[in-house]
Each structure stands twice: as C-alpha cells, then as structure tokens.
Design a protein around this motif. Structure first.
Motif, mmCIF file in Angstrom:
data_model
loop_
_atom_site.group_PDB
_atom_site.id
_atom_site.type_symbol
_atom_site.label_atom_id
_atom_site.label_comp_id
_atom_site.label_asym_id
_atom_site.label_seq_id
_atom_site.Cartn_x
_atom_site.Cartn_y
_atom_site.Cartn_z
ATOM 1 N N PRO A 1 -12.626 10.347 6.534
ATOM 2 C CA PRO A 1 -12.769 8.920 6.214
ATOM 3 C C PRO A 1 -11.806 8.452 5.127
ATOM 4 C CG PRO A 1 -14.667 10.185 5.447
ATOM 5 C CD PRO A 1 -13.882 11.079 6.326
ATOM 6 N N GLU A 2 -11.408 9.379 4.250
ATOM 7 C CA GLU A 2 -10.483 8.991 3.183
ATOM 8 C C GLU A 2 -9.115 8.562 3.719
ATOM 9 O OE1 GLU A 2 -10.269 13.558 3.491
ATOM 10 O OE2 GLU A 2 -11.733 11.952 3.752
ATOM 11 N N ASP A 3 -8.786 8.993 4.944
ATOM 12 C CA ASP A 3 -7.506 8.638 5.567
ATOM 13 C C ASP A 3 -7.655 7.576 6.655
ATOM 14 O OD1 ASP A 3 -6.166 10.568 4.007
ATOM 15 O OD2 ASP A 3 -6.739 12.145 5.422
ATOM 16 N N ASN A 4 -8.881 7.113 6.881
ATOM 17 C CA ASN A 4 -9.165 6.160 7.958
ATOM 18 C C ASN A 4 -9.134 4.744 7.387
ATOM 19 O OD1 ASN A 4 -10.201 4.664 10.090
ATOM 20 N ND2 ASN A 4 -11.709 6.217 10.663
ATOM 21 N N ALA A 5 -7.935 4.159 7.365
ATOM 22 C CA ALA A 5 -7.751 2.850 6.727
ATOM 23 C C ALA A 5 -8.580 1.767 7.404
ATOM 24 C CB ALA A 5 -6.272 2.472 6.746
ATOM 25 N N GLU B 1 -5.560 -12.753 4.078
ATOM 26 C CA GLU B 1 -4.730 -12.074 3.079
ATOM 27 C C GLU B 1 -3.754 -11.089 3.707
ATOM 28 O OE1 GLU B 1 -5.398 -9.377 -0.982
ATOM 29 O OE2 GLU B 1 -6.963 -10.730 -0.258
ATOM 30 N N LEU B 2 -4.157 -10.447 4.798
ATOM 31 C CA LEU B 2 -3.343 -9.370 5.371
ATOM 32 C C LEU B 2 -2.316 -9.840 6.395
ATOM 33 C CD1 LEU B 2 -6.149 -6.680 5.884
ATOM 34 C CD2 LEU B 2 -4.336 -6.633 4.150
ATOM 35 N N GLU B 3 -2.566 -10.980 7.026
ATOM 36 C CA GLU B 3 -1.681 -11.395 8.128
ATOM 37 C C GLU B 3 -0.247 -11.659 7.677
ATOM 38 O OE1 GLU B 3 -4.837 -13.228 11.397
ATOM 39 O OE2 GLU B 3 -4.011 -14.544 9.841
ATOM 40 N N GLY B 4 -0.045 -11.983 6.420
ATOM 41 C CA GLY B 4 1.325 -12.226 5.960
ATOM 42 C C GLY B 4 1.921 -11.072 5.190
ATOM 43 N N ALA B 5 1.246 -9.923 5.183
ATOM 44 C CA ALA B 5 1.708 -8.790 4.370
ATOM 45 C C ALA B 5 2.972 -8.161 4.951
ATOM 46 C CB ALA B 5 0.606 -7.746 4.266
ATOM 47 N N SER B 6 3.936 -7.848 4.090
ATOM 48 C CA SER B 6 5.168 -7.190 4.553
ATOM 49 C C SER B 6 4.937 -5.708 4.807
ATOM 50 C CB SER B 6 6.281 -7.377 3.512
ATOM 51 O OG SER B 6 5.858 -6.895 2.241
ATOM 52 N N PHE C 1 1.854 -3.637 5.690
ATOM 53 C CA PHE C 1 0.445 -3.811 6.058
ATOM 54 C C PHE C 1 -0.443 -2.723 5.464
ATOM 55 C CE2 PHE C 1 -2.984 -2.822 9.159
ATOM 56 C CZ PHE C 1 -3.773 -3.935 8.905
ATOM 57 N N MET C 2 -0.073 -1.441 5.619
ATOM 58 C CA MET C 2 -0.936 -0.355 5.159
ATOM 59 C C MET C 2 -1.073 -0.353 3.636
ATOM 60 S SD MET C 2 -2.113 0.821 7.874
ATOM 61 C CE MET C 2 -3.097 2.124 7.169
ATOM 62 N N ALA C 3 0.008 -0.699 2.953
ATOM 63 C CA ALA C 3 -0.085 -0.793 1.493
ATOM 64 C C ALA C 3 -1.013 -1.937 1.097
ATOM 65 C CB ALA C 3 1.308 -0.999 0.898
ATOM 66 N N ALA C 4 -0.931 -3.036 1.849
ATOM 67 C CA ALA C 4 -1.792 -4.185 1.573
ATOM 68 C C ALA C 4 -3.257 -3.848 1.834
ATOM 69 C CB ALA C 4 -1.360 -5.367 2.426
ATOM 70 N N VAL C 5 -3.523 -3.060 2.884
ATOM 71 C CA VAL C 5 -4.895 -2.643 3.193
ATOM 72 C C VAL C 5 -5.461 -1.803 2.051
ATOM 73 C CG1 VAL C 5 -6.303 -1.155 4.682
ATOM 74 C CG2 VAL C 5 -4.688 -2.760 5.698
ATOM 75 N N LYS D 1 -9.080 -1.339 -2.546
ATOM 76 C CA LYS D 1 -9.234 -1.047 -3.981
ATOM 77 C C LYS D 1 -9.771 -2.265 -4.729
ATOM 78 C CE LYS D 1 -6.535 0.033 -8.130
ATOM 79 N NZ LYS D 1 -5.199 0.378 -8.667
ATOM 80 N N LYS D 2 -9.155 -3.407 -4.516
ATOM 81 C CA LYS D 2 -9.563 -4.630 -5.203
ATOM 82 C C LYS D 2 -11.008 -4.991 -4.871
ATOM 83 C CE LYS D 2 -8.039 -8.595 -3.620
ATOM 84 N NZ LYS D 2 -7.154 -9.753 -3.303
ATOM 85 N N THR D 3 -11.379 -4.849 -3.601
ATOM 86 C CA THR D 3 -12.724 -5.207 -3.160
ATOM 87 C C THR D 3 -13.771 -4.292 -3.781
ATOM 88 O OG1 THR D 3 -11.846 -6.009 -1.053
ATOM 89 C CG2 THR D 3 -14.210 -5.544 -1.143
ATOM 90 N N PHE D 4 -13.474 -2.994 -3.794
ATOM 91 C CA PHE D 4 -14.448 -2.053 -4.348
ATOM 92 C C PHE D 4 -14.652 -2.296 -5.845
ATOM 93 C CE2 PHE D 4 -15.419 2.189 -6.223
ATOM 94 C CZ PHE D 4 -16.701 2.300 -5.728
ATOM 95 N N ILE D 5 -13.580 -2.527 -6.568
ATOM 96 C CA ILE D 5 -13.694 -2.771 -8.005
ATOM 97 C C ILE D 5 -14.502 -4.046 -8.270
ATOM 98 C CG2 ILE D 5 -12.381 -3.395 -10.072
ATOM 99 C CD1 ILE D 5 -10.149 -1.532 -9.040
ATOM 100 N N ALA D 6 -14.241 -5.085 -7.466
ATOM 101 C CA ALA D 6 -14.911 -6.371 -7.674
ATOM 102 C C ALA D 6 -16.390 -6.339 -7.298
ATOM 103 C CB ALA D 6 -14.196 -7.457 -6.873
#
Length: 694
Positions: free
Chosen positions: A338-342, A476-481, A483-487, A492-497
């Motif tokens: 699961p740690e690798d399952n984006a 937020e993701l549809e315009g990411a250059s 994608f995987m880095a944005a995911v 990360k941001k969601t879990f912290i918040a």
C-alpha cells in the motif's frame, strides 16, 4: 428446490429479462441504465408486459410501486392487473405508463412542510437499476418518490443522486491515472443485529408493543456477563427461524450469508454479501420486514430497536462501505504494498478528508431517539466521530507526512503452539470495535448506525462527502505538470491537515473524550444537539453543489428528523404514564395490602412481622416517589406539546422529559425488585430474555 433455482426465484432479474424481453428492448434498457438516460415509453411498455406475464405465472394478481418515504419503513399501494372489457369481463393488463409512474398522496407522508394537507399530489418513478420482485403475491416495483412540485420526499432519490455524484468525481481521478472507467459504484454490506423473544411475553408488555423497547425493567439475575451467548450454539427454535428467513431472502435475491448469536441473550445477527448501494438499501428494507414477518410464523417477535433492554447490548447495523469501478476494481484495496499504491493512498486521503470535514453530517446521519440510548455504551462506538486506520496505514501516512521511507513490518506466521494445527499469516493490523469509522482491509465499516435505520441516509452522506473530496482533488491534480509528485504532495498535505480525525485507541475511555475536545472534534451526544447541523450553510452548499438536496429539502428533512424525535419520546412518555397508572401502581398497592394483612396475622399469632413491615414501608415510599415522578412527567409532557419551535421542543424532550422518565423508571424498577413475581403486572427481563427455548 436446489439453491441455484431458489435464489432470485421471485426477482425479475437480469436472467429473467434476457429470457423474456426482445433483444432490442433488453439492450435499450441496459444502455439507458449504463448511460443514465431515460427509458422510452415504447421500451417501458414491452418491459411492463413481460413483467406482468412473469408475475401472473408466479401467482400475482396485483402490482405496487414500492418506495421508501421518510417514515423509516417502506410504503406500497396495491393495484390489480385487471381491466374491464366491453362484454363485462376483464383482461390482465399492465402498461408502460403504469410501470414508469405512480401517484401516491404526498401530503400524508412526512414532508417537513413542503406539502400542505390540501396539496396531495405526489409521484413515484420506477428505478430500473433495482430489480422488481414478488412479495406476498404482489409485483413490487422499486421506485423513487417526489412531490408534485419536484421536491424529494424519499430516501431512494437522494441515494441515487449521491451515487451519481461520487461516480462522476471518482472517474475524473481515475482518468488522471490513465484508466478508462465510465462508472464507479459504491457498494454496501450492512450487518443487521436483532433480538428474538417469545410472542407470549411480548403481548404482555405495552412498552414493547407501542415503542419497540422496554421502558421499565430491573436487571435479570443473569445477563451477558458470562459471555456465553456470543457465537454460541444456536437454539433449535431459532435455527428453524433462521433457515426460513434465509430461504425467503434468497428467493428475493437478498445475499444473506452469515448468521450467529450476538453478545446479549436473545440477540442475533445476519450479514449479507456486498452489493450496489441502492440495491443493498432495498435489500436491507426487505430483510427487516422479513425478519419480523417470519418471526411471527414461529411464535416469536423480532425486535429491531437499538436498545430494547437496558443493561445489555443494544443492536446496531454496521455499514461496510467501499467503491468499485465498472471493471471490478475495488478502489479501497491497498494491495500487497500500500505504501507504493498511489491510487489507493489518494482515495484513502479523500475519505479521511471527507470524514474530518463533515463529521457533523456523519453524526446527523445516525441520529435518532433510539440510537441515543446505544451510542457510547459498551457495544457501540461513542458519539464522537473518528477514524481507525490501523498500525500499517497510519505508519505509511505518517512516513509520507514526515518525508521518510516507510519501514514495512515483515509478515509473520501465527503459531498457536500445537503442531497439528495449521500455521497462518498474521494480519498487519488489529481491529478496533470502539471506532465509529474503521478501515477493515478493503472497506470502511461505519459502526454508528442503529439497527432500525434505513442505510440510505448514512450512505447518501458518505457518497456525497467523498465525492466532494475527490472533486477538490481532481481540480488540484488536473493541471499538474508532474502528476505522481502532485499526488504524493496532496496525500501528504491532506494527512497533515486532517490527522486529528484519526484515532486508533480506546474510544470508550474518558481520556479520549478529553483528547477529542483538544483536537476540536464534535461530541454531539444527543439527536437534538446533532440534527440542526444538517442545515448549516456549509452543508447546504455541499448538497446543492452536487445536486443531492435543495436548501428547501434540507430544511424539510431537518424538521422531519426533529419532529420524529419529539414524537417518539412523546409516545414513550405517554406509554410510561399509562403503564404506571394502570399496571404498576395498582399491582404494587395490592402487594402492600397483602403484606399488611400478613403482618397483622403474624402479630396476632404472637410473632414479629419485621420483614413484611419493612418491605411494605419500602414499597409505600417507592409508590410515593413514583407518584411524584409520574405527576412531574405528565406536567412536562403537557408543557412540551405547547412549544411551537421544533428545535426547542426536541431539546426540551431531551433535557426535561427524558430526565423525568428516568426518575419514574428508577422508582418502578426498584419496586419490581421488591415485589413478589405473582403481583408484578408484566414479564420481567429474565422472563423476556430467556423466553425462547429449544
């Protein structure tokens, strides 16, 4: 009849449709369902005729539009297939128009003021995604229910809308992962708990008859403390009942699978296999109806109230929820790594965010007068909404938040210590039965639902709030250059918040209540406290954005829920008053007189009558206390009914009327303990809980 022939034998399912419908009609129907487009009247007419012929062959004479109004149960109006002919005879007909639309009275069902008494018209509309079925010799057609002016008056319509909303946003996310998915469905498997008692004791208890729960009752000498009922050998009388129940449910296509004894004496559970949310909702309504009906055949009564007996386990309905694509992929399946399952981590993050952002709505979705008695007790999670992820997932998300590599715990074999027994792999995560919302492998188990609940309400909320999280993620993701880095950054941001909503510890502890308050989590302990959150500006905006409810419909449902609470408590209070006046006080007074006579006779014989006198004095004092509490309760019930504002009325019932009810019960239960069995006017807990014998 073999199982393959029995299962679904009373359902107009896909197999029957393929056999009985012309190919072009079948294809049009399936296309309309898949693409969410209207079915033509021509197509509906062909289907209606085939349905009618099939139903008549099965012995049906009538049909009904079967719907789920805001009463918590289903509704049906039966019409015969017969149509008169010119020669004074009849023919059997069923038209496409009759299949598509029905017309029940919309003002006679709960509507929260949307429909006045003189504004009667409402419509039922066929839901082709849920199969028609036969019940009691009638063809039942699952339908939605709306008012003449278009407002939603049922639980089916918003459930379908919420499923559509989630599918739309989930497909947006999956497209970014390069997957060609046209539909994502939410699936549910609701575990149903219930009590079985003998009909003879039920018929002697006004409280069970009028309210579904015991309003009086001292603890029995034996309850559940020996823990011998849970998963114990099922009594033969109950075995026969369960066998009949399985048979009837299987005929109706309900995927009933697991059955066992639950924790409390006389308590049991039935669990189905997962199915699509609206189908599962229909199936659960049928399950509850059949439980009651079949119990009666066996001389028993099925109690579905959340807390029919004080001091023993209440009954819940664990709502096992997940998401699956039309390709058969479970989006909450973590996989071996699961740690690798984006993709999994992103959908998991969406659920975490949803539960934290809308913890108030999840609490509202399980709020009722009955469930207030259950939440927070030892068989149910607390009223504070939190999530359990388990050690592994919590560790993965913490590692992501801290920008470090997750140290995967090696799987280990579980050795029991007896060489002849097989070894097996130990799960990476334990279970937490105190958690309201727990991850359990490839799904979330929402454990707060009461046993009488329609699962439609909680799943409307679950689908909608997760749809909102996914919608924000997609934006937020549809315009990411990259994608995987944005995911990864988004997870990360969601879990912290939102990590404050995650709690893997003991939800029953006093420490958790204090900790939850520090975290800013809501602790809405009663229905009147919770329901007003439903109509907050934040929540109305959510429902309107996704097309689930209008502001008017939210206001309407808020009023319906509060009115229901007030009415339920009012009925319970009136029942307590009736039982005290007509049964308890007269019975105890008679026993006091008998004690007094015995004491006098004993003294005339020259002996002490200390015991009889002491009991008589104690019961006399308790009668006086009960009479005082009875007067207080009567006064408060009368006052409650004069309060016009529904929020204030519901809260008054909670704070004042229920407090008075508790005082009256305390006196009455103490009288029961001190009154001889033959004088007590109705069956005690011991007589009820152990009434079903082999």
């Amino acid at each position: 009849m073999v199982m393959s022939d029995l299962f679904g034998s009373l359902v107009f399912n896909d197999t029957v449709m393929q056999e009985r419908l012309p190919k072009y009609t079948y294809k049009e129907l399936k296309s309309c369902i898949a693409n969410d487009t209207p079915i033509s009247l021509t197509c509906a007419t062909v289907i209606a005729n085939a349905m009618k012929d099939w139903a008549i062959e099965k012995g049906c004479t009538h049909y009904t539009h079967w719907f789920q109004p805001m009463t918590g149960i289903t509704a049906e109006k039966h019409d015969a297939f017969i149509q008169p002919t010119a020669d004074g005879k009849v023919i059997m007909e069923f038209s496409g128009k009759e299949l598509i639309k029905g017309e029940p009275d919309a003002s006679s069902f709960p509507n929260g003021g949307i429909r006045a008494t003189f504004e009667a018209r409402g419509y039922t509309a066929w839901d082709p995604t849920s199969y028609a079925f036969i019940k009691d010799g009638t063809l039942c057609i699952p339908t939605a229910f709306v008012s003449y002016t278009g407002e939603v008056l049922d639980k089916k319509t918003p459930l379908l809308k919420s499923m559509k909303a989630l599918s739309k946003t989930a497909c947006r996310i999956l497209k970014l992962f390069g997957k060609d998915v046209s539909n994502v469905t939410t699936t549910v498997g609701p575990e149903q708990e219930y009590f079985l008692i003998d009909k003879s004791v039920y018929e002697k208890r006004k409280d069970l008859i009028y309210t579904g729960r015991t309003l009086y009752g001292a603890p029995a000498p034996k309850g559940q403390e020996l823990e011998d009922h849970y998963f114990g050998t099922i009594k033969q009388r109950v075995v026969k009942y369960m066998a009949d129940l399985d048979t009837e449910l299987w005929k109706l296509g309900v995927l009933a699978k697991t059955k066992h004894n639950e924790v409390a004496p006389a308590q049991h559970e039935l669990a189905p296999i997962f199915s699509q949310s609206n189908v599962s909702s229909d199936a659960n309504q049928l399950t509850m109806e059949m439980m009651k009906k079949i119990a009666s055949r066996h001389g028993m009564v099925c109690l579905l109230h959340e807390k029919p007996f004080e001091g023993v386990n209440g009954s819940g309905k664990h709502n096992n929820w997940s998401m699956s694509t039309d390709k058969g992929e479970n989006l909450l399946e973590p996989g071996d790594t699961p740690e690798d399952n984006a993709q999994f981590l992103l959908f998991l993050a969406a659920v975490i965010k949803a539960v934290d952002d809308y913890q108030d709505l999840l609490r509202v979705s399980v709020a009722s007068a009955g469930n207030d008695h259950r939440l927070g007790a030892n068989e149910a999670p607390p009223a504070i909404v939190s999530m359990f992820l388990g050690e592994e997932l919590d560790g993965i998300l913490t590692a992501i938040a801290e920008d470090r590599t997750y140290s995967k715990r090696a799987k280990c074999e579980y050795e029991i210590g007896v060489s002849s027994l097989p070894k097996f792999t130990k799960d990476t995560t334990d279970r937490n039965r105190t958690s309201p919302f727990a991850f359990t492998g490839n799904k979330f188990e929402f454990r707060m639902l009461g046993s009488t609940f329609s699962i439609a309400g909680p799943n409307i909320i679950l689908n909608t709030i997760v749809a909102e999280s996914l919608d924000q993620f997609a934006d937020e993701l549809e315009g990411a250059s990259d994608f995987m880095a944005a995911v990864k950054a988004l997870v990360k941001k969601t879990f912290i918040a939102h990590k404050k909503i995650i709690f893997n510890g003991n939800g029953y502890s006093d420490e958790w209540v204090k900790e939850a308050k520090k975290r800013g989590l809501l602790n809405l302990q009663s229905t009147p406290e919770a329901i007003p959150y439903f109509k907050s500006a934040k929540n109305i905006a959510l429902f309107e954005k996704h097309g689930i409810f209008s502001a008017l419909e939210v206001e309407s449902r808020t009023e319906i829920l509060l009115e229901n609470y007030a009415k339920v408590v009012n009925i319970e209070a009136l029942t307590m008053i009736d039982m005290a006046n007509k049964q308890i006080l007269p019975a105890v007074t008679t026993y006091i007189k008998e004690l007094a006579k015995t004491a006098l006779a004993t003294k005339e014989l020259g002996f002490e009558a200390t015991a009889q006198t002491a009991i008589a004095k104690k019961l006399t004092k308790l009668c006086q206390d009960a009479a005082k509490s009875l007067e207080e309760l009567s006064t408060k019930v009368h006052k409650a009914e004069t309060i016009a504002d529904i929020e204030k009325k519901a809260m008054f019932y909670r704070t004042d009327v229920i407090t008075a009810m508790d005082k009256l019960r305390a006196a009455a239960d103490e009288m029961e303990v001190n009154t001889a069995d033959k004088y007590w006017p109705f069956p005690t807990y011991g007589a009820i809980l152990f009434s079903v014998k082999d």
